[in-house]
Scaffold this active site. Sequence first.
Site, short mmCIF file in Angstrom:
data_model
loop_
_atom_site.label_atom_id
_atom_site.label_comp_id
_atom_site.label_asym_id
_atom_site.label_seq_id
_atom_site.Cartn_x
_atom_site.Cartn_y
_atom_site.Cartn_z
N CYS A 1 8.56 17.12 -21.42
CA CYS A 1 7.99 16.55 -22.79
C CYS A 1 7.79 17.89 -23.69
O CYS A 1 7.62 18.81 -22.89
CB CYS A 1 6.81 16.08 -22.35
SG CYS A 1 5.57 15.48 -24.24
N ASP B 1 7.49 13.53 -35.81
CA ASP B 1 6.45 14.27 -34.20
C ASP B 1 7.86 15.66 -34.41
O ASP B 1 9.23 15.16 -34.62
CB ASP B 1 6.97 13.36 -33.57
CG ASP B 1 5.95 13.07 -31.90
OD1 ASP B 1 5.75 14.97 -31.97
OD2 ASP B 1 6.00 12.22 -30.88
N ASN B 2 8.40 15.94 -33.06
CA ASN B 2 8.85 16.35 -32.08
C ASN B 2 9.54 18.05 -33.04
O ASN B 2 10.85 17.53 -33.12
CB ASN B 2 10.29 15.98 -31.13
CG ASN B 2 9.85 14.89 -30.65
OD1 ASN B 2 8.65 15.92 -29.91
ND2 ASN B 2 9.36 13.51 -30.72
N1 MTE Z 1 10.71 5.80 -26.39
C1 MTE Z 1 9.10 4.97 -27.18
N2 MTE Z 1 10.59 3.58 -27.12
N3 MTE Z 1 8.44 5.16 -26.99
C2 MTE Z 1 8.01 6.90 -27.20
O1 MTE Z 1 6.58 6.76 -26.66
N4 MTE Z 1 8.30 8.92 -25.84
C3 MTE Z 1 9.01 9.98 -25.64
C4 MTE Z 1 10.31 9.29 -25.30
N5 MTE Z 1 11.04 8.04 -25.26
C5 MTE Z 1 8.29 7.22 -26.18
C6 MTE Z 1 10.00 7.29 -25.65
C7 MTE Z 1 8.72 10.98 -25.05
S1 MTE Z 1 7.27 12.05 -26.23
C8 MTE Z 1 8.86 11.08 -23.78
S2 MTE Z 1 8.50 12.96 -23.56
C9 MTE Z 1 9.34 10.47 -22.92
O2 MTE Z 1 9.74 9.60 -23.38
C10 MTE Z 1 8.80 10.49 -21.56
O3 MTE Z 1 9.67 9.93 -20.63
P1 MTE Z 1 8.83 9.33 -19.92
O4 MTE Z 1 7.29 8.64 -20.01
O5 MTE Z 1 9.72 8.03 -19.15
O6 MTE Z 1 7.92 10.66 -19.10
#
Ligand code: MTE
Length: 880
Positions: free
Chosen positions: A164, A296-297
């Site tokens: 993350c 974000d990000n």
């Molecule tokens: N995909 C969806 N649809 N919704 C989410 O909230 N979070 C993202 C990503 N993909 C997210 C997502 C983020 S910020 C991260 S760091 C990773 O999923 C985390 O994956 P994990 O929960 O399987 O570890």
Amino acid sequence: MATLTETSFDAAKFPFKGASVKFHDLPTPEEPNFPLPPPSVNPTTILDVDKGTPDSHVPRDPRLIRLTGVHPFNVEPPLTALYKEGDRIHHREKNNPTLTFTGFLTSPELFYVRNHGPVPQVHDDDIPDWELSIEGLVENPFVLSFREILQKYDQITAPITLVCAGNRRKEQNTVRKSKGFSWGPAGLSTALFTGPMMADLIRSAKPFRRAKYVCMEGADKLPNGFYGTSVKLNWAMDYNKGIMLAHKMNGEPLRPDHGRPLRAVVPGQIGGRSVKWLKKLIITDAPSDNWYHINDNRVLPTMVSPEMSAQDRKWWTDERYAIYDLNVNSVAAYPEHEEVLDLATAGTTYTARGYAYAGGGRRITRVEISLDKGKSWRLADIEYAEDKYREWEGHLFGGKVDMWQRETCFCWSFWSLDIPISDLENSDALLVRAMDEALTAQPRDMYWSVLGMMNNPWFRVTITKEGNSLKFEHPTHPAKAGGWMEKAKKAGGDLLNGNWGERHEGEEPVEPEPVQKINMKKEGVNRQIDLEELQANRHAEKPWFVVDGEVYDGTGFLEGHPGGAISITSSAGLDVTEDFHAIHSETAKKMMPDYHIGTLDKASLEALNNASTTTSTEPRPHFLQSRAWSRMTLIEKNDVSWDTRIFVFQLEHERQTLGLPIGQHLMIKVQDPENKNEAIIRSYTPISETNMEGRMELLVKIYFPTTDIPGGKMTMALDKLPLGAPIDCKGPTGRFEYLGNGRVLISGKERHLRSFKMICGGTGITPVFQVLRAVMQDTQDPTKCVVLDGNRLEEDILCRAELDAYVALDQEKCTVVHTLSKSSDTWQGRRGRISEDLIKEFAAPEEASMVLLCGPGALEKSAKKILLEQGWKESDLHFF
Ligand code: MTE
């Protein structure tokens, strides 16, 4: 063997394309020499905390550390547990001494989770028909079912570490609160992912020449739309970049938290790009315009404060600040946080160990350790478990392992170094830094930014000699207070001074702020009071109450209390310690000795606190209770502007009304997300009508932190509340009540008025609006109202449409004057603050009139001064 948890969906019915061995084939232990998944236990129990949340269908492992309260689910494993998982492999495979890759793969139940909202519920029977569309700038848009994705495309299996972007963010937040929640150093995990290459699917859709990006969208519906983001199309089409779709993790179907049934996996890049519960691939010529891609990000320049970033959208739309490849990072797992090394039994060397990773497929080329603040460095050993898979070709979990040609590094590596104990004894801190093959090294100093992402300064573990042992401390711990950073900050250190907050030689110490303890007891009072006597004095006329075990008689304050007599009478006979401390200022506390009458004896205090408050299970017609907290649930959050929202709460039943007299307020209590043991309590006036049934609406402006101001504790806590979260309310409170037809009650005394002058600013409109609405809705009510509403920008004006509608309804009865301190050139209304002239023109003293005020402290203070100078009496002014 890894357990392959089957679901009622029998994947064996859809043999994968390219799978030459049968579905659940695992290599025999003699075959490959690479790490296999640790034995995994698929949790089957719904944890109590998850019941009653939108994720009540997701079984989870209780070891995971929750970073954002109960919901949404954002968790990291304890660092040691994550790092140590391989000890279990070693134990399991003790006849096979080659399998020693400590913790390389993470079992799915311990894998970190980052969910922006609720986990979509997908039933096993529906999985084969789960649809993924490929659309946008393609010649051949199409929709594939899950079944077809497995059958029509070659499947691969590859080990990938997801990280993350917020990993290690708690360190940033300790320096200065960022806009993100606090991750410790375990916001990363590794698994063997199985599925098709994204490139293969996109190729069959035939992208047009001008196509440049792949936008991905998940099925999780969030307050700002579905989660989505994008990566460059040419990256997705490049096999070396390893971008794939996955339906399995460590050989078993994806777990709900990790995107079941299908997700994207974008190796070497921040986890945020690996969209879970994947529904759409949209090929475009511009980066994603999804709210989450934009907001974000990103790593914004360090001088951009949260406020600057909130005011100017350009920071968020500038692609240069978007983050994709991970940056170089390393962390020490051993010494552990708060580990104590007994020097008597420690032997001669200590093996320090940890992890390191880099981004974009780049290899970590060195990890270095310093024990003298970075003056000299020692080279650690590095174990690249990922390379073991390159030596093997075959099928694993139905996907082809074929990594020998692809040289990219998409997994974490493990470093270790034997250090003579005497060297640790002579050092005050162990520093770790890594470098990748592009010669990018971790920086010594933190690069703070608004979202607190990509934190990667040298990882520092302090060493303190305590008797005959050494105590180690990490910078922070995700769940607990403590860590050397917090200590250095509390001691007045500047964490960004290039010396980890410690003073440079000759630097003057910064005096830490002394914590003032206010004495609330009256000198000489030592009367012991028992429960019987306390209970005998719990009337409205004699309201005794207890704070910190001391008894106070509130009689003398019934008139003067800013919350009205009800705030005191509702506390009568109760121990109100928590509420008292959460709401009262130091000034208020200093007044307490005047009301102190004795100490409640120990047995009585215990009995008082053990006495269960019997709340009737009968449905109450009105929600609010003045002597007990009642619970409502957040059901909607609606954005009014970037920093203002309407929070909608559900009452206990559909026919219930709030029970709030017009002009009064209610107290709201929420848990402090920064300090789970503390509650935050504030007074609010809802924006919804007080006779509304079943729900309450609250208009709240979120005070985000700036470089100078820490931000509003309550408003930020409210902003973080997930849908479905409970809040506690108590009330009503307030000295003022509007009875209608010009009749008001002030501290219980009735007055008859012909007009109101209402002066407010920002969200100060809310109590004023309650009274105004009551006057305007009653066509028989002749009371005239003037509202002077001060704001900064035009878009800050709240309830504008409603105010305009009241003016349009009856101009004689209602006048509204807006004034802006930062108006644009096109603004037609008044400019500047609520001034002497404005008050003279619209709110001059009148017979049978009152001024109602609510706004920021500075506005209330200056308005009061002007009003008194112009001839208003203090008793004619009411501050909400
Ligand atoms: N995909 C969806 N649809 N919704 C989410 O909230 N979070 C993202 C990503 N993909 C997210 C997502 C983020 S910020 C991260 S760091 C990773 O999923 C985390 O994956 P994990 O929960 O399987 O570890």
